[in-house]
Every structure is written in structure tokens, then in C-alpha cells.
Design a protein around this motif. Structure first.
Motif, PDB file in Angstrom:
ATOM      1  N   MET A 245     -21.439 -13.416 -44.479  1.00  6.69           N
ATOM      2  CA  MET A 245     -20.405 -12.722 -44.054  1.00  6.69           C
ATOM      3  C   MET A 245     -19.362 -13.780 -42.986  1.00  6.69           C
ATOM      4  N   ALA A 246     -18.320 -13.863 -43.316  1.00  9.17           N
ATOM      5  CA  ALA A 246     -17.142 -14.766 -42.888  1.00  9.17           C
ATOM      6  C   ALA A 246     -17.186 -14.177 -41.391  1.00  9.17           C
ATOM      7  N   SER A 247     -16.924 -15.026 -40.369  1.00  6.12           N
ATOM      8  CA  SER A 247     -16.799 -14.550 -39.150  1.00  6.12           C
ATOM      9  C   SER A 247     -15.600 -13.971 -38.365  1.00  6.12           C
ATOM     10  N   GLU A 248     -14.516 -14.194 -39.359  1.00  7.51           N
ATOM     11  CA  GLU A 248     -13.016 -13.954 -38.927  1.00  7.51           C
ATOM     12  C   GLU A 248     -12.544 -12.423 -38.997  1.00  7.51           C
ATOM     13  N   TRP A 249     -13.342 -11.668 -39.989  1.00 14.00           N
ATOM     14  CA  TRP A 249     -12.885 -10.455 -40.232  1.00 14.00           C
ATOM     15  C   TRP A 249     -13.306  -9.457 -39.404  1.00 14.00           C
ATOM     16  N   ILE A 250     -12.558  -8.237 -39.333  1.00 11.95           N
ATOM     17  CA  ILE A 250     -12.488  -7.220 -38.520  1.00 11.95           C
ATOM     18  C   ILE A 250     -12.157  -5.981 -39.248  1.00 11.95           C
ATOM     19  N   LEU A 251     -13.195  -5.001 -39.159  1.00  8.02           N
ATOM     20  CA  LEU A 251     -13.116  -3.726 -40.090  1.00  8.02           C
ATOM     21  C   LEU A 251     -13.156  -2.438 -39.153  1.00  8.02           C
ATOM     22  N   MET A 252     -12.069  -1.460 -39.194  1.00  8.03           N
ATOM     23  CA  MET A 252     -11.740  -0.596 -38.238  1.00  8.03           C
ATOM     24  C   MET A 252     -11.696   0.705 -39.020  1.00  8.03           C
ATOM     25  N   VAL A 253     -11.789   1.752 -38.289  1.00  7.53           N
ATOM     26  CA  VAL A 253     -11.670   3.150 -38.474  1.00  7.53           C
ATOM     27  C   VAL A 253     -11.234   4.038 -37.434  1.00  7.53           C
ATOM     28  N   THR A 254     -10.022   4.543 -37.521  1.00  2.88           N
ATOM     29  CA  THR A 254      -9.338   5.436 -36.265  1.00  2.88           C
ATOM     30  C   THR A 254      -9.539   6.922 -37.065  1.00  2.88           C
ATOM     31  N   ALA A 255     -10.032   7.914 -36.034  1.00  5.29           N
ATOM     32  CA  ALA A 255     -10.314   9.388 -36.091  1.00  5.29           C
ATOM     33  C   ALA A 255      -9.495  10.111 -35.004  1.00  5.29           C
ATOM     34  N   ARG A 256      -9.047  11.179 -35.428  1.00  2.00           N
ATOM     35  CA  ARG A 256      -8.721  12.182 -34.163  1.00  2.00           C
ATOM     36  C   ARG A 256      -9.672  13.412 -34.564  1.00  2.00           C
ATOM     37  N   THR A 257      -9.989  13.819 -33.229  1.00  2.00           N
ATOM     38  CA  THR A 257     -10.824  14.986 -33.113  1.00  2.00           C
ATOM     39  C   THR A 257     -10.409  16.062 -32.084  1.00  2.00           C
ATOM     40  N   PRO A 258     -10.486  17.209 -32.347  1.00  2.00           N
ATOM     41  CA  PRO A 258      -9.920  18.397 -31.355  1.00  2.00           C
ATOM     42  C   PRO A 258     -11.018  18.537 -30.319  1.00  2.00           C
ATOM     43  N   THR A 259     -10.403  18.917 -29.199  1.00  2.00           N
ATOM     44  CA  THR A 259     -11.497  19.799 -28.142  1.00  2.00           C
ATOM     45  C   THR A 259     -11.633  21.180 -28.694  1.00  2.00           C
ATOM     46  N   ASN A 260     -12.500  21.940 -27.802  1.00  2.00           N
ATOM     47  CA  ASN A 260     -12.771  23.300 -27.972  1.00  2.00           C
ATOM     48  C   ASN A 260     -12.986  23.991 -26.505  1.00  2.00           C
ATOM     49  N   ILE A 261     -12.717  25.374 -26.593  1.00  2.00           N
ATOM     50  CA  ILE A 261     -12.847  25.976 -25.624  1.00  2.00           C
ATOM     51  C   ILE A 261     -14.182  27.145 -25.829  1.00  2.00           C
ATOM     52  N   ALA A 262     -15.265  27.037 -24.900  1.00  2.00           N
ATOM     53  CA  ALA A 262     -16.388  27.561 -25.082  1.00  2.00           C
ATOM     54  C   ALA A 262     -16.144  29.280 -24.825  1.00  2.00           C
ATOM     55  N   VAL A 263     -16.531  30.360 -25.752  1.00  2.00           N
ATOM     56  CA  VAL A 263     -16.303  31.744 -25.270  1.00  2.00           C
ATOM     57  C   VAL A 263     -17.788  32.092 -25.686  1.00  2.00           C
ATOM     58  N   ILE A 264     -18.756  32.237 -24.276  1.00  2.00           N
ATOM     59  CA  ILE A 264     -20.198  32.227 -24.712  1.00  2.00           C
ATOM     60  C   ILE A 264     -20.854  31.245 -25.507  1.00  2.00           C
ATOM     61  N   ASN A 265     -21.781  31.303 -26.650  1.00  2.00           N
ATOM     62  CA  ASN A 265     -22.079  30.225 -27.096  1.00  2.00           C
ATOM     63  C   ASN A 265     -21.422  29.959 -28.395  1.00  2.00           C
ATOM     64  N   ILE A 266     -20.115  30.397 -28.279  1.00  2.00           N
ATOM     65  CA  ILE A 266     -19.245  30.405 -29.727  1.00  2.00           C
ATOM     66  C   ILE A 266     -17.749  29.651 -29.098  1.00  2.00           C
TER      67      ILE A 266
ATOM     68  N   PRO B 267     -11.827  17.224 -37.133  1.00  2.00           N
ATOM     69  CA  PRO B 267     -11.487  15.948 -37.258  1.00  2.00           C
ATOM     70  C   PRO B 267     -11.194  15.454 -38.349  1.00  2.00           C
ATOM     71  N   VAL B 268     -10.244  14.519 -38.385  1.00  2.00           N
ATOM     72  CA  VAL B 268      -9.675  13.895 -39.615  1.00  2.00           C
ATOM     73  C   VAL B 268      -9.619  12.321 -39.329  1.00  2.00           C
ATOM     74  N   VAL B 269      -9.812  11.541 -40.436  1.00  2.00           N
ATOM     75  CA  VAL B 269      -9.554   9.951 -40.338  1.00  2.00           C
ATOM     76  C   VAL B 269      -7.946   9.777 -40.418  1.00  2.00           C
ATOM     77  N   LEU B 270      -7.473   9.043 -39.630  1.00  2.00           N
ATOM     78  CA  LEU B 270      -6.060   8.606 -39.436  1.00  2.00           C
ATOM     79  C   LEU B 270      -6.027   7.181 -40.540  1.00  2.00           C
ATOM     80  N   SER B 271      -5.329   7.393 -41.687  1.00  2.00           N
ATOM     81  CA  SER B 271      -5.280   6.319 -42.571  1.00  2.00           C
ATOM     82  C   SER B 271      -4.027   5.389 -42.250  1.00  2.00           C
ATOM     83  N   ASP B 272      -3.107   5.912 -41.346  1.00  2.00           N
ATOM     84  CA  ASP B 272      -1.913   4.976 -40.896  1.00  2.00           C
ATOM     85  C   ASP B 272      -2.324   4.078 -39.895  1.00  2.00           C
ATOM     86  N   GLU B 273      -2.414   2.709 -40.193  1.00  2.00           N
ATOM     87  CA  GLU B 273      -3.079   1.463 -39.410  1.00  2.00           C
ATOM     88  C   GLU B 273      -2.126   1.654 -37.938  1.00  2.00           C
ATOM     89  N   SER B 274      -1.209   2.042 -38.007  1.00  2.00           N
ATOM     90  CA  SER B 274      -0.121   1.883 -36.663  1.00  2.00           C
ATOM     91  C   SER B 274      -0.696   2.895 -35.687  1.00  2.00           C
TER      92      SER B 274
END
Length: 402
Positions: free
Chosen positions: A1-22, A383-390
Motif C-alpha cells: 500500500m502506498a503511503s500517500e493515499w486517503i480514503l474517506m466516507v461521509t454520512a449523515r444520520t438523524p437524531t431521534n426522540i424517545a417515547v417510552i421505548n419507541i 442514515p445516508v451516505v453523502l456522495s458529494d465530496e464537497s
């Protein structure tokens, strides 16, 4: 493996509000955690930044998630960048993690749930983990109990399981976000400050000292969960509201029954409850449900758009902003509700009439400045993966936060 590469993944995940155990997953367009995870042979250790500030990864919750995901990593090949990572390589590769919450952290809005769920989800994508969301939820739960519920959209149930190692303590989706999409959620951010007692340590103290919690866990919660599932499946708002409010109140009664007592809510929280209770009692059927997590911020669930509009008018009447406040920063998220409520500026707030349930036309006390801002949202997707590198939070050249 070459030492200069960087591999990334960006994701977006929601929060949640609990109502009892749901829980209800909230629309990530309004409340979410965005996390970028990067791997490179040039990284000498695991590092993490939260909202731009580097934090320690030495805590058990982070180490547990990293260990479990690494153990499930598989071969990864990126032909475009000429990168090949074998399952064995993951044992010695380090990661950089940058995470950002677009809502207050540690203020009782389940920021840790969204954060840990996003971390697990993003790492799983980066390392090509093959487990499904239900299995990933068991890993996320080790970091934050409610994190397991942020791996699905809509309405999610946390199944406690029976195994001592917690492997069968997972989340399952009861219904997706489209099942009951007329619900509207307004969050009154009473305080965005970090709470004095974390939900994790608070629950530990309650388990050790509260007799009410023992009764609640054994006699009350199991029956309420069954009734809540029925209410959600049938879209029965009257039952949903009754169960939600009662369970929130009992949770905070347990906090008071803890030694020493835990005070998550404050006077403003109580005034919000009073506002909702007066309105609900004046109507033939409940219009709004309220629930408070481990913090003073009120999560208010309106039965439909019309009720949400009337709720926002009441909230702005009782809790107006200071005179120099920009309404665009006082009500965020789905701002179209402001238009429905006839509010364009501070003058429209000042002109709001008293709610009709105020008896004897006695002027109600206005609590200016007690609410920092309101967030308008709705049930949302998982959750979703964000494919836009920006949208990545890490610079692909340096491996450090942008």
C-alpha cells in the motif's frame, strides 16, 4: 500500500426522540449529525474532532465501537484511486473522524445518539462491513443506548434482548417515516448548555437508588410499550399523546426519586407543559403531545399541520423573542410553518391575540427570552451516505478537518 493515499466516507444520520421505548426519527434536513471518516497508512493514531474541536477517543464508548467495526471489516478496493485494503490491513490502519451536529450537543436532544449512530454507520461503510442495520444497531447501542434507534427512519423500537453480552439488544423499525407523515414536531430549545448530569450517569444513579424506577420498569413500561405500538400502527393520536405525556412525566418523577435528585427540567419547561395542558383540556381531543428527554428542552408533537400552526402561535405568544431578534434565527428547520402562522417579523408576534383557553381574559404572563429558539421538523428517514465530496468534513489532501 502506498503511503500517500486517503480514503474517506461521509454520512449523515438523524437524531431521534424517545417515547417510552419507541422513538421517532427526526428529519435529518433539520436535525442531524454529519460525520466523515478517513483512513490512511499515513495516520499514526486514531483521532476525532467534534464540532471542530479535537476530543479524546480513549473512552469506552468510542473504543467499543471502533473495535467491533474493525472486527467485521472486509476487503475494500477503490479502482479509481488504485487503493486495495485487505481484511488484515484494517488491524493496523488508523482512522481520522470529524463529526458535526447541527443542533446543541449534550443538551438533552439525543446528540450522542445521532453521533454514535453516524460514527458506526460511516465506519461500516468505509470498512465494507456486511452486517445489516439491525446488527449495526447492536454495536451503536454499546456507545449510546438510544443510538441504535437512529439507524432507521420513522418509528423504531429498541428490543432489550436477553443475552448477557447484549448481542441481541437491537433496534427494529415499526413503521417508516411515511406511515404517519401528518405529524409535525416543534422543539423548544430552552437551553443549549451542556447538562450537569449526563443521561448515562443519571440512569445509573436512578437504577441504584430509585424504588419508583423498579416499579416503572416492571409494572408500567411493558404495558405502555404494547399500547404505544398499537397507537402508532393505528395512527391514534389521542392514545399516542396520552401515553407520551404520562411517560415523560413519570421519567422525570424517577429523576426526582433518585438520590441525589436529578433536575433535568426547569421553570420554563414547566411553563411549556402548562401551555400544552391548558390547550389540550380546552379541546375535544388532544392537539399536542409533549416529551422531555434528559434536559429542559421540550419536544412537542402536533397531530397535524393545522395544530402545529396553532401551537407555534401559542408558543410565540407565551415565549416571545427579544425585540432585536431575527425571526429566521428564532424559528429554524421547516420555516414554512411561520408563514402558515402569519408571522413575518417581530411585529406579528407582538400582535398575536391571547389563546382562547385563557380564562376570564386575564392577561397571561409573557416569558420573553426564556426560549433560545424553536426547531420545526417532522418524522424523517434513516442514515445516508453523502456522495458529494464537497460535503466532507475532512480535507482529502491532509486528512485533517477542513
Amino acid at each position: 500500500m502506498a503511503s500517500e493515499w486517503i480514503l474517506m466516507v461521509t454520512a449523515r444520520t438523524p437524531t431521534n426522540i424517545a417515547v417510552i421505548n419507541i422513538s421517532v426519527t427526526l428529519d435529518p434536513d433539520h436535525l442531524c449529525t454529519t460525520t466523515t471518516v478517513a483512513v490512511s497508512p499515513g495516520f499514526d493514531r486514531d483521532r476525532m474532532w467534534l464540532n471542530g474541536k479535537e476530543i479524546s477517543l480513549s473512552g469506552v464508548r468510542f473504543q467499543s465501537c471502533l473495535k467491533e467495526i474493525r472486527a467485521r471489516a472486509t476487503d475494500v478496493e477503490n479502482k479509481e484511486k488504485g487503493i486495495k485494503i485487505s481484511k488484515k490491513d484494517w488491524e493496523k490502519l488508523h482512522v481520522h473522524i470529524s463529526s458535526f451536529n447541527n443542533f446543541p450537543t449534550a443538551a438533552g436532544l439525543a446528540s450522542s445518539a445521532a453521533g454514535l449512530a453516524c460514527l458506526v454507520f460511516a465506519l461500516a461503510k468505509l470498512m465494507n462491513v456486511q452486517e445489516d442495520h439491525s446488527q449495526l444497531s447492536a454495536i451503536a447501542r454499546q456507545g449510546s443506548g438510544s443510538a441504535c434507534r437512529s439507524l432507521y427512519g420513522g418509528f423504531v423500537k429498541w428490543i432489550m434482548g436477553k443475552e448477557e453480552n447484549g448481542s441481541d439488544s437491537i433496534a427494529v423499525q415499526l413503521a417508516d417515516e411515511k406511515h404517519w407523515d401528518e405529524l409535525v414536531i416543534i422543539i423548544a430549545v430552552v437551553s443549549s448548555r451542556q447538562k450537569e448530569t449526563s443521561s448515562t450517569s443519571g440512569m445509573r444513579e436512578s437504577v441504584e437508588t430509585s424504588l419508583l424506577l423498579q416499579h416503572r420498569a416492571k409494572e408500567v413500561v411493558p404495558k405502555r410499550i404494547v399500547k404505544m405500538e398499537e397507537a402508532i400502527q393505528n395512527r391514534d393520536f389521542a392514545s399516542f399523546a396520552g401515553l407520551t405525556c404520562a411517560d415523560s412525566n413519570q421519567f422525570h418523577a424517577v429523576c426526582l426519586d433518585t438520590c441525589p435528585p436529578i433536575f433535568y427540567m426547569n421553570d420554563t419547561s414547566h411553563r411549556v407543559i402548562s401551555c400544552v395542558e391548558k390547550w389540550n383540556r380546552s379541546e375535544e381531543a388532544p392537539q399536542v403531545a409533549y416529551t422531555f428527554d434528559a434536559g429542559p428542552n421540550a419536544v412537542l408533537i402536533a397531530r397535524n399541520r393545522k395544530a402545529a400552526t396553532l401551537l407555534l402561535q401559542r408558543l410565540l405568544y407565551y415565549f416571545p423573542p427579544s425585540a432585536d431578534t431575527d425571526m429566521n434565527s428564532y424559528v429554524i428547520g421547516d420555516k414554512s410553518i411561520l408563514k402558515d402562522a402569519g408571522i413575518q417579523g417581530i411585529d406579528d408576534v407582538e400582535a398575536l391575540p391571547p389563546p382562547p383557553e385563557i380564562k376570564d381574559k386575564i392577561p397571561a404572563q409573557k416569558n420573553r427570552g426564556e426560549v433560545s429558539y424553536f426547531i420545526c421538523t417532522r418524522p424523517g428517514r434513516g442514515p445516508v451516505v453523502l456522495s458529494d465530496e464537497s460535503q466532507a468534513l475532512i480535507d482529502p489532501k491532509t486528512g485533517l478537518p477542513k
